[in-house]
Design an enzyme around this catalytic site. Structure first.
Site, PDB file in Angstrom:
ATOM      1  N   HIS A 176     -10.689   6.082  -3.067  1.00  0.00           N
ATOM      2  CA  HIS A 176      -9.495   6.903  -3.331  1.00  0.00           C
ATOM      3  C   HIS A 176      -8.263   6.043  -3.611  1.00  0.00           C
ATOM      4  O   HIS A 176      -8.251   4.867  -3.359  1.00  0.00           O
ATOM      5  CB  HIS A 176      -9.261   7.937  -2.207  1.00  0.00           C
ATOM      6  CG  HIS A 176      -8.950   7.400  -0.846  1.00  0.00           C
ATOM      7  ND1 HIS A 176      -8.512   8.218   0.166  1.00  0.00           N
ATOM      8  CD2 HIS A 176      -9.018   6.166  -0.306  1.00  0.00           C
ATOM      9  CE1 HIS A 176      -8.321   7.500   1.249  1.00  0.00           C
ATOM     10  NE2 HIS A 176      -8.617   6.271   0.992  1.00  0.00           N
ATOM     11  N   GLU A 177      -7.270   6.687  -4.179  1.00  0.00           N
ATOM     12  CA  GLU A 177      -6.030   6.004  -4.590  1.00  0.00           C
ATOM     13  C   GLU A 177      -6.295   4.840  -5.532  1.00  0.00           C
ATOM     14  O   GLU A 177      -5.635   3.803  -5.454  1.00  0.00           O
ATOM     15  CB  GLU A 177      -5.248   5.500  -3.360  1.00  0.00           C
ATOM     16  CG  GLU A 177      -4.933   6.520  -2.294  1.00  0.00           C
ATOM     17  CD  GLU A 177      -4.264   7.766  -2.844  1.00  0.00           C
ATOM     18  OE1 GLU A 177      -3.675   7.698  -3.928  1.00  0.00           O
ATOM     19  OE2 GLU A 177      -4.357   8.816  -2.199  1.00  0.00           O
TER      20      GLU A 177
END
Lengths: 606, 606
Positions: free
Chosen positions: A443-444
């Site tokens: 994620h990110e």
């Protein structure tokens, strides 16, 4: 074992503040003038206590009973509402922000240390707070006065929560392909239609409203990144003094393998044509604005990674000290009539522990240092210092995000390994932290995206590597003064010089119009950069340790534990500088080489 | 995606049999005289079909509903009984054994390939069979005629299953501390009392009886390894024509994080004083006998590791070809109006796929090669060849076990990573295989134990490294003849020479009375040994590929896919030889160095 897990080593927190980074520097700045060491310590201590007494004890139950979707409503673990109330009471949500918006003007370096305890105790629980903070900060920075008054204040106050709603099912990491549509309405707001996925805390029952910071395309906007705008899309919109359903439906709760205390959901905007959104800032500048939140989120992910590796490391140390098995490799050890020893006595177990320690503590030093750069970039009184700190913050963000994600995952796997067969059982917690940690490379921005971002953009920013070189040179000077082994200092100096030369060489390939050749080994570049940056942290920690061991112990209250404490720092420094740092030579060679096995591979061949 | 996963690449199986190892060599041996290529192909094909049509489709359900203990009885997934019946029907259980004991005299190289499909499809389901085979083989080798007649035959026939019951709660990997007691009874049998833990398939409801091969200490036996004996301890003993409860209680089912189709249990022997056991072989030689089963089990674990990485690799390739996201790093790629491309078009995704491929296919080649050494060690007509193959089998066993466990785990993590956010969801299978794979570094001797075993014992056996050197030299000659890049050949030659010199140097430290100094970097030694051994596999595969691409394709039926197939082999060979193999230089340096960070570390410092 579990009951006494410290989550983060308190002594490390003191060392980082007092000996490594020196929070005095921050206290001298006007923005932080209302504070002193005591208020910093108070905040950290409140977080530590909450983490140990409330968050950590709830962790297992929240992992065991993940959120569920019933009749369109997301129900999270019943403990979470009360935990969120207590998290809000800490005052962390707006702590770094100016008093003018309800904040307390606390340095990010300090809130990061406080957050590390909360994340290590229960990273899902912290997630609600961290996302709210980031979303509110977007409104603070780019929103209209009305949006700030209506939404931001309630978010900073902990009344409502926030999300970042970027990802769409068809687009994944490719924000240029955002397809959610926003049609202008006569009242100046917009009507949104579209689908989002993997939205953390996108639905829950712990607060009365959820404010989504969503990317969408104004009808008729150009294709690609430059046609994407940022909208504030509440789950329930404010009409007069009422909250009205805003046609944001949770269509799915993802069955995640970790972070099971915080839901990741799929959202549908405007299924009934009644989803109101308010433009944040100017049209088509959404990606630019969102980068503020993404950069903050990347640092938060790095800290999550460090914290998740930390709690597992402490569990492994405690287990290795208690669990007896086998005998030493000595003549006496061959006598089976002697008693088995704690497994920490076996060198290979200590190798696994020391590796975890090097990753956890080197990572924590890096993350707090990066947070301090963020503080200085915003609040230093000297413009040159602000610029310098800004360069360092931008340069180091992909490393601060990825190193803990990747090496932290390896550290968490070692914590399972130290537990042997018990580590493979869900009755012990290390496997849960291993599951949690796996998300951090995804994620990110995946690790691959961080690699391309670092080499393709950030490392090439003029002055960035020079600023890093100056920081490392200052560290080397401290190490020299403290009497750290010359070979350790030389190895770090050489690493940074090598990175400079390598970056120039690769940058020239990009400048010559061949970005693919430049980025061929971007993942190797990210890895070697991370190893070197952690080596810098360990050299600095070694300098602190050496100085402390040489003189009278600076903090009399801690002796005699302190000598051992500093000895362990030197052991971890030696480990990282002598076993991991030399690995970069090969990685540098790979980056330089035209080694094209996967570049030249036709996917149809597989 | 899932429906079409091939589990193992059929073409690789052909290549290994026909081009890489040459099963003709085995067919020339009298023991295998009843066979021909067609019977081998038939067996593999039957396994492949069962794996694809029955085992793999049951995998998800078995992962979701693990075994449970109710009123002292272990209930496994209801599908398992029928799956076990069909596994038995394959005839694999006794396939490698002599016809005299009901076997079919099939080479282990062939049964390994068949097993690889079954493991990739559903490794828990295969586990019951593999354990039964190993336990029955122990009775065949060391048991009395009566034990063989009563137990072994029924196990080989698939009527009853078997276990290896070594581990005890207080002793873990330390077999010297086995504390289960066996008291001689007047009838020549023994009465056992003690606790075992982590016993796979130690309780279930898929067969009428479970035969535990258990380590225990005859009352009054000396302490340590040399006082441990091997016993046959059935869950239900044969009395006349009845099966009588033998006082073996399942006290716990471990909540494992993977391998959830096969229970791991805690056992109590003799809680009522009525647990009968029969001595296998001579007293106090249990560890020695058990090593036969452990060595077989270690190879099986290695194959599990390869198979688990393989099924995930194939899933990742399929996903990366279908999933579209982002655009290429070209000028045209910057145009967001163009369509997104399959992620396999991104170099970094291909890097992750090619790394998996290199680990999976290099690992499979190694495992089948090692199985062939086992065949030759037993059945070659020439005594020197038997001895040579035996040396190689013993030397390579820790590598064949650990490389797939450690690198396979990394490969499985990459398969999750390729799936992005979806990889973090339990609705996709890669996360399940990642959980499965984690056990392989723990059971049947942790990676740390394999490292100490390799460097402390096996690599120092006279002639072992020379035998390896001869094999590699023959491979280099083949590669040279085929026109493989000279630098690739030289790198493998140099690696093997380096290992020879390093081993002599480290062995001398041990011979000088300092085993701790010798084993200081045993884990680095195991890692570099594994990297080099896999490099040898890839050099051999490159030689095969190069030869095939140079001439008319040897197997016309496969063209034109075959050219791409061999190109991919060359790409993977290049990847491994140019990116992983050079890493050994640093590891060699570490092994030589006195780098003592963790060796000198006092655990109290942590």
């Amino acid at each position: 074992m579990a009951g006494t897990n410290p989550l983060i080593d308190d002594r490390d927190v003191e060392l980082i503040c007092d000996e490594l980074l020196g929070t005095d520097r921050l206290l001298a700045l006007p923005y932080f003038a209302a504070h002193d060491k005591a208020t910093f310590a108070q905040l950290i201590d409140a977080a530590r206590t909450l983490a140990r007494e409330a968050l950590y004890p709830a962790y297992r139950a929240m992992d065991a009973e993940p959120p569920r979707l019933e009749a369109g409503r997301v129900h999270v673990h019943p403990k979470m509402r009360e935990l969120y109330r207590r998290l809000v009471e800490l005052g962390l949500c707006a702590a770094p922000r100016p008093e003018s918006v309800g904040g307390a003007q606390v340095p990010l370096a300090i809130t990061s240390l406080a957050a590390a305890y909360l994340m290590a105790g229960n990273l899902s629980a912290y997630g609600y707070l961290g996302l709210t903070q980031g979303a509110a900060h977007l409104l603070e920075a780019f929103g209209s006065d009305e949006l700030r008054a209506t939404y931001m204040t309630r978010m900073y106050a902990g009344e409502w929560t926030g999300t970042m709603a970027l990802t769409e099912p068809q687009a994944g990491s490719s924000l240029a392909d955002v397809a959610t549509i926003a049609e202008a309405a006569p009242d100046g707001s917009y009507r949104l239609r579209g689908a989002k996925i993997f939205i953390s805390a996108g639905g829950h029952d712990i607060a009365d409203n959820i404010v989504h910071m969503a990317l969408a395309r104004i009808a008729g906007a150009p294709a690609g990144m430059h046609g994407v705008s940022l909208f504030c899309v509440p789950a329930r919109r404010v009409e007069g003094d009422r909250l009205v359903d805003n046609d944001v439906a949770v269509t799915q709760v993802i069955h995640k393998i970790g972070w099971r205390g915080i839901p990741s959901v799929a959202l549908a905007f405007g299924e009934r044509g009644d989803c109101h959104g308010w433009l944040v800032g100017e049209p088509h500048r959404g990606i630019r604005y969102m980068f503020q939140m993404m950069n903050e989120a990347r640092i938060m992910v790095g800290l999550n990674g460090v914290a998740t590796a930390s709690v597992a490391y402490h569990e492994a140390v405690a287990y290795a000290r208690e669990r007896t098995q086998g005998r030493p490799l000595t003549a006496a050890g061959r006598d089976a009539a002697t008693r088995p020893v704690p497994i920490a006595q076996h060198a290979d177990v200590r190798r696994m522990l020391l590796r975890q320690k090097a990753i956890v503590e080197g990572g924590l030093a890096l993350l707090v240092r990066v947070a301090q750069y963020a503080d200085l970039a915003q609040h230093a009184t000297d413009a040159a210092e602000r610029a310098r700190a800004g360069l360092l913050l931008d340069l180091l963000t992909p490393v601060a995000k990825s190193f803990p994600a990747e090496y932290g995952y390896a550290a968490n796997a070692l914590a399972v390994q130290v537990h042997g067969g018990y580590g493979y059982s869900s009755e012990y917690l290390p496997e849960a932290w291993l599951r949690d940690q796996k998300l951090n490379s995804i994620h990110e921005g995946t690790t691959g995206i961080q690699a391309a971002d670092l080499l393709g953009r950030r490392a090439l920013v003029p002055g960035a590597l020079a600023a890093l070189g100056a920081e490392v040179a200052a560290c080397c000077a401290r190490a020299r003064a403290a009497g750290v082994t010359a070979a350790w200092i030389a190895s770090v100096e050489r690493a940074v010089q090598t990175i400079g030369a390598l970056t120039a060489e690769l940058g020239a390939r990009g400048a010559a119009g061949d970005p693919a050749a430049m980025l061929l080994h971007a993942s190797d570049y990210l890895e070697l950069f991370g190893i070197a940056v952690i080596a810098w942290q360990w050299l600095d920690l070694a300098a602190v340790a050496k100085a402390a061991l040489a003189g009278p112990l600076p903090r009399g209250t801690h002796a005699p534990r302190d000598a051992a404490y500093y000895q362990a720092k030197l052991a971890a420094a030696q480990y990282w500088l002598m076993t991991d740092l030399p690995r970069i030579d090969h990685l540098v060679q790979l980056c330089r080489s035209g080694e094209d096995s996967y570049a030249a591979l036709d996917p149809a061949w597989l």
